[in-house]
Design an enzyme around this catalytic site. Structure first.
Site, mmCIF file in Angstrom:
data_model
loop_
_atom_site.group_PDB
_atom_site.id
_atom_site.type_symbol
_atom_site.label_atom_id
_atom_site.label_comp_id
_atom_site.label_asym_id
_atom_site.label_seq_id
_atom_site.Cartn_x
_atom_site.Cartn_y
_atom_site.Cartn_z
ATOM 1 N N HIS A 185 2.988 -2.430 8.052
ATOM 2 C CA HIS A 185 4.230 -2.715 7.333
ATOM 3 C C HIS A 185 5.055 -3.762 8.087
ATOM 4 C CE1 HIS A 185 3.986 1.701 5.819
ATOM 5 N NE2 HIS A 185 3.725 0.936 4.786
ATOM 6 N N LYS A 213 4.164 11.260 -4.262
ATOM 7 C CA LYS A 213 3.767 11.592 -2.883
ATOM 8 C C LYS A 213 4.655 12.682 -2.294
ATOM 9 C CE LYS A 213 2.004 7.022 -1.484
ATOM 10 N NZ LYS A 213 2.324 5.834 -0.667
ATOM 11 N N ARG A 265 -3.943 -4.470 1.167
ATOM 12 C CA ARG A 265 -5.034 -4.213 2.115
ATOM 13 C C ARG A 265 -6.397 -4.348 1.454
ATOM 14 N NH1 ARG A 265 -2.491 1.431 3.738
ATOM 15 N NH2 ARG A 265 -2.309 1.251 1.485
ATOM 16 N N SER A 296 0.000 4.962 6.136
ATOM 17 C CA SER A 296 0.894 6.044 6.573
ATOM 18 C C SER A 296 0.203 7.389 6.388
ATOM 19 C CB SER A 296 2.184 6.032 5.747
ATOM 20 O OG SER A 296 2.858 4.819 5.918
HETATM 21 O O1 PNS Z 1 4.717 2.716 -0.164
HETATM 22 P P1 PNS Z 1 4.583 3.041 -1.621
HETATM 23 O O2 PNS Z 1 4.439 4.539 -1.820
HETATM 24 O O3 PNS Z 1 3.513 2.248 -2.288
HETATM 25 O O4 PNS Z 1 5.975 2.611 -2.293
HETATM 26 C C1 PNS Z 1 6.188 2.843 -3.670
HETATM 27 C C2 PNS Z 1 7.642 2.520 -4.039
HETATM 28 C C3 PNS Z 1 8.595 3.396 -3.259
HETATM 29 C C4 PNS Z 1 7.924 1.064 -3.761
HETATM 30 C C5 PNS Z 1 7.754 2.797 -5.571
HETATM 31 O O5 PNS Z 1 7.409 4.144 -5.843
HETATM 32 C C6 PNS Z 1 9.145 2.485 -6.112
HETATM 33 O O6 PNS Z 1 9.435 1.353 -6.417
HETATM 34 N N1 PNS Z 1 10.012 3.519 -6.198
HETATM 35 C C7 PNS Z 1 11.375 3.366 -6.699
HETATM 36 C C8 PNS Z 1 11.485 3.933 -8.122
HETATM 37 C C9 PNS Z 1 10.883 2.962 -9.146
HETATM 38 O O7 PNS Z 1 11.428 1.896 -9.409
HETATM 39 N N2 PNS Z 1 9.729 3.338 -9.711
HETATM 40 C C10 PNS Z 1 9.028 2.524 -10.681
HETATM 41 C C11 PNS Z 1 8.082 1.540 -10.000
HETATM 42 S S1 PNS Z 1 7.222 0.526 -11.164
#
Ligand code: PNS
Length: 165
Positions: A17, A41, A90, A127
């Site tokens: 990250h 998650k 990745r 992670s």
């Molecule tokens: O590290 P991750 O789990 O891939 O991150 C995912 C994250 C937190 C970026 C995504 O779940 C997110 O944007 N969450 C905020 C809520 C939201 O906007 N959800 C719709 C995404 S299309």
């Protein structure tokens, strides 16, 4: 001023990250690292703990700040004047998952997503694996910043022998 958002769960932040965040900072005037909630998650660290660890980890990076994302990512971008999202890729598995989110976010608000290939050195680091290795007693120091190593050591291990709970 061109501001990019580097969003993620960061549960916990890894060197992979941090590499993407540093590279985003070299491409944009300013980077906001957004600690979001991934509904799919189960988190090990609270959002506040993840924000604190990230703030310590990026303390030496200029023009980078860390904020929690409480609701929708696109709303956060709108209210903070953020014009682009930067995410690391990745593998093809990441690509499929990230592409879907990028397209949803663009459809919702018009925001663009820029993908950066993860540094080969960190391509296998996640992670999820860091949490798994750490809770089973493995050494994760090489994959995460010091603040995370300390936090994971405080959490300890959940090593059990067969039949034991
Ligand atoms: O590290 P991750 O789990 O891939 O991150 C995912 C994250 C937190 C970026 C995504 O779940 C997110 O944007 N969450 C905020 C809520 C939201 O906007 N959800 C719709 C995404 S299309």
């Amino acid at each position: 001023m061109r501001t990019a958002l580097c969003p993620g769960s960061f549960d916990p932040v890894t060197h992979g990250h941090l590499d993407v965040i540093a590279r985003a900072a070299s491409l944009f005037d300013e980077v906001v690292v957004g600690v979001g909630i991934n509904a799919g998650k189960n988190a090990m660290f609270t959002p506040a703990e993840r924000v604190d660890m990230l703030r310590e980890a990026v303390a030496g990076m200029e023009r980078v700040r860390v904020e929690p994302i409480d609701g929708l990512l696109v709303e956060f971008c709108r209210s903070h004047g953020i014009g682009a999202v930067v995410k690391g890729l990745r593998s093809s598995t990441d690509f499929d998952y990230e592409m879907q989110m990028a397209q949803m976010n663009r459809q919702l608000s018009g925001i663009e997503t820029v993908f950066l290939p993860t540094a080969a050195q960190w391509a296998f680091v996640s992670s999820t694996l860091v949490r798994q290795v750490s809770t089973l007693g493995g050494d994760i120091e090489q994959f995460v910043p010091d603040v995370v190593t300390q936090a994971l050591r405080r959490r300890g291990t959940t090593l059990t022998t067969e039949g034991e709970r």
